[in-house]
Scaffold this motif. Structure first.
Motif, mmCIF file in Angstrom:
data_model
loop_
_atom_site.group_PDB
_atom_site.id
_atom_site.type_symbol
_atom_site.label_atom_id
_atom_site.label_comp_id
_atom_site.label_asym_id
_atom_site.label_seq_id
_atom_site.Cartn_x
_atom_site.Cartn_y
_atom_site.Cartn_z
ATOM 1 N N ILE A 73 3.555 6.595 -53.816
ATOM 2 C CA ILE A 73 2.509 7.469 -54.349
ATOM 3 C C ILE A 73 3.176 8.720 -54.910
ATOM 4 O O ILE A 73 3.744 9.519 -54.165
ATOM 5 N N MET A 74 3.128 8.888 -56.211
ATOM 6 C CA MET A 74 3.715 10.047 -56.854
ATOM 7 C C MET A 74 2.830 11.277 -56.649
ATOM 8 O O MET A 74 1.629 11.152 -56.376
ATOM 9 N N PHE A 75 3.423 12.454 -56.793
ATOM 10 C CA PHE A 75 2.675 13.695 -56.598
ATOM 11 C C PHE A 75 1.534 13.809 -57.620
ATOM 12 O O PHE A 75 0.424 14.229 -57.283
ATOM 13 N N SER A 76 1.807 13.423 -58.874
ATOM 14 C CA SER A 76 0.764 13.492 -59.914
ATOM 15 C C SER A 76 -0.395 12.550 -59.603
ATOM 16 O O SER A 76 -1.559 12.889 -59.841
ATOM 17 N N ASP A 77 -0.063 11.371 -59.039
ATOM 18 C CA ASP A 77 -1.113 10.423 -58.679
ATOM 19 C C ASP A 77 -1.982 10.974 -57.552
ATOM 20 O O ASP A 77 -3.219 10.866 -57.590
ATOM 21 N N ALA A 78 -1.343 11.562 -56.541
ATOM 22 C CA ALA A 78 -2.090 12.128 -55.418
ATOM 23 C C ALA A 78 -2.961 13.301 -55.872
ATOM 24 O O ALA A 78 -4.124 13.431 -55.451
ATOM 25 N N LEU A 79 -2.430 14.143 -56.754
ATOM 26 C CA LEU A 79 -3.187 15.294 -57.244
ATOM 27 C C LEU A 79 -4.395 14.853 -58.063
ATOM 28 O O LEU A 79 -5.512 15.371 -57.886
ATOM 29 N N LEU A 80 -4.190 13.864 -58.943
ATOM 30 C CA LEU A 80 -5.293 13.359 -59.757
ATOM 31 C C LEU A 80 -6.360 12.693 -58.890
ATOM 32 O O LEU A 80 -7.569 12.844 -59.146
ATOM 33 N N SER A 81 -5.928 12.000 -57.851
ATOM 34 C CA SER A 81 -6.877 11.350 -56.940
ATOM 35 C C SER A 81 -7.694 12.384 -56.168
ATOM 36 O O SER A 81 -8.906 12.229 -55.981
ATOM 37 N N LEU A 82 -7.040 13.441 -55.712
ATOM 38 C CA LEU A 82 -7.756 14.509 -55.001
ATOM 39 C C LEU A 82 -8.776 15.197 -55.908
ATOM 40 O O LEU A 82 -9.888 15.526 -55.470
ATOM 41 N N LEU A 83 -8.409 15.410 -57.164
ATOM 42 C CA LEU A 83 -9.351 16.004 -58.108
ATOM 43 C C LEU A 83 -10.554 15.086 -58.334
ATOM 44 O O LEU A 83 -11.702 15.558 -58.441
ATOM 45 N N PHE A 84 -10.298 13.791 -58.389
ATOM 46 C CA PHE A 84 -11.381 12.826 -58.572
ATOM 47 C C PHE A 84 -12.333 12.844 -57.377
ATOM 48 O O PHE A 84 -13.561 12.892 -57.539
ATOM 49 N N VAL A 85 -11.788 12.835 -56.158
ATOM 50 C CA VAL A 85 -12.617 12.857 -54.951
ATOM 51 C C VAL A 85 -13.377 14.175 -54.840
ATOM 52 O O VAL A 85 -14.565 14.209 -54.478
ATOM 53 N N ALA A 86 -12.707 15.281 -55.175
ATOM 54 C CA ALA A 86 -13.367 16.587 -55.118
ATOM 55 C C ALA A 86 -14.504 16.672 -56.130
ATOM 56 O O ALA A 86 -15.574 17.239 -55.835
ATOM 57 N N SER A 87 -14.299 16.108 -57.311
ATOM 58 C CA SER A 87 -15.368 16.116 -58.317
ATOM 59 C C SER A 87 -16.549 15.261 -57.885
ATOM 60 O O SER A 87 -17.706 15.617 -58.143
ATOM 61 N N ILE A 88 -16.271 14.148 -57.192
ATOM 62 C CA ILE A 88 -17.354 13.314 -56.668
ATOM 63 C C ILE A 88 -18.171 14.101 -55.646
ATOM 64 O O ILE A 88 -19.417 14.090 -55.665
ATOM 65 N N ALA A 89 -17.475 14.815 -54.738
ATOM 66 C CA ALA A 89 -18.169 15.616 -53.729
ATOM 67 C C ALA A 89 -19.008 16.714 -54.374
ATOM 68 O O ALA A 89 -20.144 16.976 -53.959
ATOM 69 N N ALA A 90 -18.463 17.347 -55.418
ATOM 70 C CA ALA A 90 -19.193 18.428 -56.084
ATOM 71 C C ALA A 90 -20.434 17.904 -56.806
ATOM 72 O O ALA A 90 -21.522 18.494 -56.702
ATOM 73 N N VAL A 91 -20.277 16.808 -57.527
ATOM 74 C CA VAL A 91 -21.426 16.233 -58.237
ATOM 75 C C VAL A 91 -22.474 15.744 -57.240
ATOM 76 O O VAL A 91 -23.680 15.908 -57.463
#
Length: 261
Positions: free
Chosen positions: A233-251
């Motif tokens: 798991i690359m750092f960019s992949d983990a960061l993009l995944s966290l942003l995706f999960v955070a956006s789901i929680a916000a929406v």
């Protein structure tokens, strides 16, 4: 004829961590399923489609052809629900008197139909993302790590393999019949279909016997070996995944309870 496996083998996302992709897909599916508003499932569907097309580099025409052909069933289901499911009732948006039977669309049925359509689109987008970026063999090897799924995945792999064996036999027999004018009229077509089914049944049994003999000749002990691809798991992949999960929680938080009608 390209299969989803052929598409996944050339996708750049194939070399991303399988566990991470499965977790993201499960989060997307569950979030869309438990959302009471169609906004969140549609948002996840758009994100998954964008990731599949942009990051996975899947041809747009091919993707839309597959996606829309399956989504058509969801459109039909939502249309029927809009007329025949009243949901929470509400005001009448449209009605017609058909032979003494009043057919109407209420705000409750319209919201329910839209929610079902959004959830269906979300589920399709998530599953297409996984199937178009991860070869089936890697999914089989991943699930075989779970001990109680071991025998089940052996059967699934053999069934998956034989789907393409059946299709290849079917196309070969059908092409041979067509070259001999087997479908030139209705009577010949019926006769050719009967011969096709019978021949396909016999040849698939023979293929099964040949597969069993070949597996035994290679010291088959009840378990099929799999190539277990492990990607970091690359750092960019983990960061993009966290942003995706955070956006789901916000929406999910800001659109809970929102209805279009």
């Amino acid at each position: 004829m390209r299969t989803l496996d052929d598409i996944a083998l050339v996708s750049p996302l194939r070399y991303k961590n399988t566990t991470l992709k499965i977790i993201l897909v499960l989060i997307g599916l569950l979030a869309g399923l438990f959302s009471s508003s169609p906004i969140l499932p549609l948002f996840i569907a758009v994100c998954m489609i964008a990731a599949t097309l942009i990051l996975g580099k899947i041809p747009v025409g091919m993707y839309l052809k597959l996606f829309l052909s399956v989504l058509g069933f969801a459109v039909v289901s939502a249309f029927i629900l809009a007329f025949f499911a009243y949901g929470d009732g509400g005001e009448t948006l449209w009605s017609i008197n058909l032979f003494g039977w009043v057919i109407s669309i209420t705000t409750g049925s319209a919201n329910l139909a839209l929610l079902v359509f959004a959830r269906s689109a979300n589920g399709l987008a998530c599953l297409f993302f996984l199937s178009m970026t991860t070869p089936m063999l890697e999914l089989f090897s991943y699930f075989k790590r779970i001990s109680f799924l071991d025998i089940f995945m052996e059967l699934v792999m053999l069934i998956y393999r034989y789907i393409f064996v059946f299709l290849a036999l079917l196309l070969n027999i059908q092409s041979a019949q067509a070259m001999r004018f087997g479908y030139s009229n209705f009577k010949r077509s019926i006769h050719s279909v009967g011969l096709l089914v019978g021949s396909l049944f016999v040849q698939t049994l023979e293929q099964g016997d040949r597969l069993y003999l070949s597996m035994n000749s290679r010291c088959y002990d009840g378990k099929l070996p799999y190539y277990d691809a492990k990607y970091k798991i690359m750092f960019s992949d983990a960061l993009l995944s966290l942003l995706f999960v955070a956006s789901i929680a916000a929406v999910f938080y800001y659109t809970r309870g929102f209805q279009f009608f």
